[in-house]
Design a protein around this motif. Structure first.
Motif, mmCIF file in Angstrom:
data_model
loop_
_atom_site.group_PDB
_atom_site.id
_atom_site.type_symbol
_atom_site.label_atom_id
_atom_site.label_comp_id
_atom_site.label_asym_id
_atom_site.label_seq_id
_atom_site.Cartn_x
_atom_site.Cartn_y
_atom_site.Cartn_z
ATOM 1 N N VAL A 517 2.914 5.212 -1.630
ATOM 2 C CA VAL A 517 1.687 6.001 -1.712
ATOM 3 C C VAL A 517 0.739 5.537 -0.610
ATOM 4 O O VAL A 517 0.519 4.325 -0.438
ATOM 5 C CB VAL A 517 1.012 5.854 -3.098
ATOM 6 C CG1 VAL A 517 -0.313 6.599 -3.133
ATOM 7 C CG2 VAL A 517 1.940 6.383 -4.186
ATOM 8 N N ALA A 518 0.184 6.465 0.154
ATOM 9 C CA ALA A 518 -0.738 6.124 1.237
ATOM 10 C C ALA A 518 -1.989 5.464 0.667
ATOM 11 O O ALA A 518 -2.577 5.953 -0.306
ATOM 12 C CB ALA A 518 -1.107 7.379 2.018
ATOM 13 N N THR A 519 -2.390 4.340 1.264
ATOM 14 C CA THR A 519 -3.550 3.598 0.778
ATOM 15 C C THR A 519 -4.704 3.690 1.769
ATOM 16 O O THR A 519 -4.504 3.803 2.989
ATOM 17 C CB THR A 519 -3.198 2.116 0.566
ATOM 18 O OG1 THR A 519 -2.850 1.533 1.824
ATOM 19 C CG2 THR A 519 -2.043 1.976 -0.415
ATOM 20 N N THR A 520 -5.922 3.601 1.236
ATOM 21 C CA THR A 520 -7.119 3.622 2.084
ATOM 22 C C THR A 520 -7.129 2.418 3.019
ATOM 23 O O THR A 520 -7.491 2.528 4.197
ATOM 24 C CB THR A 520 -8.373 3.620 1.202
ATOM 25 O OG1 THR A 520 -8.313 4.720 0.293
ATOM 26 C CG2 THR A 520 -9.637 3.738 2.046
ATOM 27 N N TYR A 521 -6.709 1.283 2.508
ATOM 28 C CA TYR A 521 -6.723 0.045 3.301
ATOM 29 C C TYR A 521 -5.840 0.186 4.543
ATOM 30 O O TYR A 521 -6.251 -0.158 5.660
ATOM 31 C CB TYR A 521 -6.227 -1.115 2.420
ATOM 32 C CG TYR A 521 -6.027 -2.410 3.164
ATOM 33 C CD1 TYR A 521 -7.119 -3.149 3.629
ATOM 34 C CD2 TYR A 521 -4.752 -2.905 3.402
ATOM 35 C CE1 TYR A 521 -6.935 -4.335 4.312
ATOM 36 C CE2 TYR A 521 -4.556 -4.092 4.079
ATOM 37 C CZ TYR A 521 -5.650 -4.804 4.533
ATOM 38 O OH TYR A 521 -5.470 -5.985 5.213
ATOM 39 N N SER A 522 -4.656 0.714 4.374
ATOM 40 C CA SER A 522 -3.751 0.867 5.506
ATOM 41 C C SER A 522 -4.232 1.955 6.463
ATOM 42 O O SER A 522 -4.178 1.797 7.685
ATOM 43 C CB SER A 522 -2.341 1.194 5.002
ATOM 44 O OG SER A 522 -1.442 1.347 6.068
ATOM 45 N N MET A 523 -4.718 3.061 5.926
ATOM 46 C CA MET A 523 -5.165 4.170 6.758
ATOM 47 C C MET A 523 -6.376 3.792 7.595
ATOM 48 O O MET A 523 -6.554 4.295 8.720
ATOM 49 C CB MET A 523 -5.469 5.398 5.889
ATOM 50 C CG MET A 523 -4.239 6.010 5.230
ATOM 51 S SD MET A 523 -4.626 7.395 4.141
ATOM 52 C CE MET A 523 -5.255 8.586 5.309
ATOM 53 N N THR A 560 1.542 2.419 3.440
ATOM 54 C CA THR A 560 1.450 2.100 2.008
ATOM 55 C C THR A 560 0.957 0.674 1.773
ATOM 56 O O THR A 560 0.905 0.216 0.629
ATOM 57 C CB THR A 560 2.823 2.271 1.335
ATOM 58 O OG1 THR A 560 3.739 1.312 1.887
ATOM 59 C CG2 THR A 560 3.359 3.674 1.572
ATOM 60 N N LYS A 561 0.588 -0.036 2.838
ATOM 61 C CA LYS A 561 0.177 -1.435 2.722
ATOM 62 C C LYS A 561 -1.101 -1.552 1.897
ATOM 63 O O LYS A 561 -2.055 -0.815 2.096
ATOM 64 C CB LYS A 561 -0.039 -2.022 4.116
ATOM 65 C CG LYS A 561 -0.333 -3.500 4.135
ATOM 66 C CD LYS A 561 -0.467 -3.988 5.568
ATOM 67 C CE LYS A 561 -0.758 -5.485 5.628
ATOM 68 N NZ LYS A 561 -0.909 -5.945 7.031
ATOM 69 N N GLU A 562 -1.113 -2.533 0.949
ATOM 70 C CA GLU A 562 -2.273 -2.734 0.093
ATOM 71 C C GLU A 562 -2.996 -4.024 0.464
ATOM 72 O O GLU A 562 -2.408 -4.966 0.991
ATOM 73 C CB GLU A 562 -1.843 -2.781 -1.374
ATOM 74 C CG GLU A 562 -1.214 -1.488 -1.868
ATOM 75 C CD GLU A 562 -0.821 -1.568 -3.329
ATOM 76 O OE1 GLU A 562 -0.922 -2.678 -3.895
ATOM 77 O OE2 GLU A 562 -0.424 -0.545 -3.899
ATOM 78 N N LYS A 563 -4.283 -4.069 0.162
ATOM 79 C CA LYS A 563 -5.086 -5.252 0.464
ATOM 80 C C LYS A 563 -4.774 -6.346 -0.552
ATOM 81 O O LYS A 563 -4.731 -6.109 -1.760
ATOM 82 C CB LYS A 563 -6.574 -4.888 0.406
ATOM 83 C CG LYS A 563 -7.492 -6.003 0.863
ATOM 84 C CD LYS A 563 -8.938 -5.527 0.912
ATOM 85 C CE LYS A 563 -9.849 -6.618 1.451
ATOM 86 N NZ LYS A 563 -11.254 -6.166 1.536
ATOM 87 N N LYS A 564 -4.519 -7.559 -0.038
ATOM 88 C CA LYS A 564 -4.240 -8.691 -0.920
ATOM 89 C C LYS A 564 -5.531 -9.162 -1.589
ATOM 90 O O LYS A 564 -6.558 -9.350 -0.940
ATOM 91 C CB LYS A 564 -3.625 -9.849 -0.132
ATOM 92 C CG LYS A 564 -2.325 -9.488 0.585
ATOM 93 C CD LYS A 564 -1.230 -9.087 -0.392
ATOM 94 C CE LYS A 564 0.073 -8.782 0.324
ATOM 95 N NZ LYS A 564 1.120 -8.340 -0.616
#
Length: 629
Positions: A517-523, A560-564
């Protein structure tokens, strides 16, 4: 030769958006047809507009896609009743097959020309077809109340177009003598007197246009000694009667329950029966016992009848010449949806369902062709242009099909041993400040300038001959360069020798390298690389195009990368991450955007651009593979 003086068959032809459907609306209103169709008695009580555009896509886009006919009841100068069958035709060049069928039904045409824009490419196309059939023409200068109207110049431009087409066709100069009516379809007014620019005609109604129509368009002629001959020009369907064949009777009489000879395109002749006969009254079809020469009717009872077939006297069957249309110039491939998330939106997924639906389209659309491909679940569809094929795909999408649609390509020909490609005549109206930019853009697409005129209003008209493949994807660039103010029109001019390589899309694609799922953090970090095409929360898969790279190369990205999350707080941790709004593509824009190795996934809920080969490892290996010496 006897004539049907109580009947006239006329087509309204024009360039797109010059007001054909609106003018037909006004004629229907003033003839009382709208009120009767609604079950009301007064003539001018209807507030509905564009009643002839019955398809949802027609009303949404503001264009006519299918040619349709209506009938109004009028009276001539002597008070005798006259039925006028009016055929409203599409104005867009991509639906030229509808125009050609409409002209096979009528004996004269009303050529509608905008009082400001004047003759445009489709005006040339439809007028050439009408003159080739030797039909009388009535010139109707429409929208005389436009603030930028230039009525006299538009009439002169139309005369020049007539002269050019007459010379090309080798027709006599007498054809140049045609009546001119000045109209305003929106207010329902027409006059034979030229109004001032920006004003409405001096007549309170469309009476002058109707009188000119009755005087100019000839009554249908027929040979009383000839047997029954009627040709199918269109198809329709009724929930009660099944398939309806719309046809014009050229000679003889047809009755309900009559036995006729069904002459097919392959030369076979079958005896069959007419179970129902319908004539048009206003906007509805009503049963009739019989119809004669010149009548436009609908019949039921022949389930497999096709456009171009002839119904004739069973004792003396004489087939009429087949309806011919111009060759298709653009093709796309349509197949099953092969993406990893197929089946989540549509209900019709199998190759059998898609093939049956495409076969059905061929029955009623004479300008579309279907060819097999190397894959059993994919077919090549050929048509007049991108819009016509995009409309077909959009109809399938609304019918809950899921599809994979390939990038549009041109249909080439081999002439005298050399490869030829289709070229189009392009007319551009633009503010003068963008002429230089557009000249440069068309030059890179192998465009050849034919004419350039600067108007006193600060606008310019540019005419070009451009290869059809150079126009694929050009509309979006055109609107960007002209800040949405320019108007672009084009239609097929002919075929020329292959003009060589052409500049491809100057930008690459941002391609998802994994599912998720596309994430705000990655975008937020990726938007520096280019323009995003998906919103946060969108489901993506490997090989799906998620954005346009600002550089020419493709780039595989993790969207799809999420913030740790940690236990530590920083002074900047509460800052709001502002995303640039993504550019969400519709179906036509997606087809234009596609590169050679990309295609479009079409579902009822989504339009996604993707790579043909989804696996990035396979794509990388193919890219790095060197050609053999």
């Amino acid at each position: 030769m006897p004539t049907r003086n109580d009947l006239r068959n006329v087509a309204i032809i024009a360039h797109v958006d010059h007001g054909k459907t609106t003018l037909v609306d006004a004629l229907l209103r003033q003839a009382g047809a709208l009120g009767r169709a609604k079950g009301e008695g007064t003539d001018n009580d209807s507030t509905q507009d564009r009643v002839m555009d019955s398809m949802d896509l027609e009303r949404e886009r503001g264009i006519t896609i299918l040619a349709k006919n209506t009938a109004i009841h009028l009276h001539d100068d002597d008070g005798n009743p006259v039925i006028v069958n009016i055929v409203d035709t599409p104005g867009h060049a991509d639906f030229g097959g509808e125009v050609e069928r409409a002209l096979s039904m009528v004996d004269g045409v009303v050529l509608l020309v905008d009082a400001s824009e004047g003759p445009l490419p489709q005006t040339r196309f439809v007028l050439r077809k009408a003159l080739a059939k030797g039909m009388p023409v009535i010139l109707a200068v429409n929208k005389t109340d436009r603030h930028d109207a230039r009525i006299e110049e538009v009439v002169d431009e139309t005369y020049e177009l007539f002269l050019e087409l007459l010379e090309d066709a080798g027709l006599p100069a007498e054809t140049l003598e045609f009546p001119i009516v000045y109209c305003n379809g929106r207010t329902g007014q027409a006059s034979l007197n030229k109004p001032e620019n920006g004003t409405v005609p001096d007549s309170p109604d469309l009476g002058p246009l109707v009188k000119t129509l009755l005087d100019t368009v000839p009554a249908p002629e027929y040979d009383a000694e000839e047997p029954l001959r009627a040709q199918v020009t269109n198809l329709d369907a009724s929930p009660f009667l099944g398939r309806l064949a719309l046809l014009r009777i050229h000679s003889g009489e047809m009755k309900r329950g009559q036995q006729v000879a069904w002459c097919k395109a392959d030369g076979t002749i079958t005896r069959t029966k007419i179970t129902e006969l319908l004539v048009t009254e206003g906007l509805t079809r009503t049963p009739a016992d019989s119809a004669g020469p010149g009548d436009l009717i609908a019949i039921a009872g022949i389930e497999d009848i096709m456009i171009g077939d002839t119904l004739a006297d069973p004792n003396d069957p004489r087939p009429l010449p087949a309806i011919t249309v111009d060759e298709p110039s653009i093709s796309i491939t349509i197949g099953i949806n092969t993406s990893p998330i197929s089946g989540k939106s549509g209900k019709k997924l199998t190759a059998r369902l898609i093939k049956n639906r495409l076969d059905q389209e061929l029955v009623g659309n004479v300008s579309v062709r279907m060819l097999p491909t190397e894959r059993p679940d994919t077919w090549e569809m050929q048509g007049r242009g991108e819009l016509a094929l995009a409309i077909l795909v959009e109809q399938l999408r609304r019918e809950e099909f899921e599809l994979t649609v390939g990038r549009p390509t041109v249909v080439t020909k081999e002439i005298d041993g050399k490869l030829h490609e289709p070229v189009e005549r392009v007319t551009i109206d633009t503010p003068g400040e963008y002429v230089g930019t557009l000249t440069q853009a068309l030059a890179t697409r192998r465009g050849r300038i034919e004419n350039l005129v600067h108007h006193d209003t600060g606008w310019a008209r540019m005419e070009y001959i451009v290869p059809s493949r150079g126009l694929i994807g050009f509309r979006t660039e055109f609107l960007t360069e002209t800040r949405g103010t320019g108007v672009l029109n084009h239609n097929l001019e002919g075929y020329e020798p292959w003009l060589g390589d052409m500049r491809a899309r100057p930008t690459g694609s941002l391609v998802a390298d994994r599912s998720g799922v596309a994430t705000t953090y990655s975008m937020f970090s990726l938007q520096e690389r280019g323009q995003m095409m998906v919103e946060p929360g969108t489901e993506v898969y490997e090989g799906m195009i998620v954005g346009e790279n600002s550089r020419p190369d493709d780039m595989d990205v993790n969207i799809t990368k999420e913030k740790k999350l940690t236990n530590m707080r920083k002074s900047t941790s509460e800052e709001l991450e502002r995303l640039i709004p993504p550019r969400i593509l519709n179906l036509e824009q997606a087809l234009e955007f596609c590169a050679e190795d990309e295609c479009v996934e079409v579902t009822p809920g989504f339009v996604r651009v993707r790579k043909v080969e989804l696996d990035q490892t396979v794509r990388g290996r193919a890219k790095n593979r060197k050609p053999k010496p």
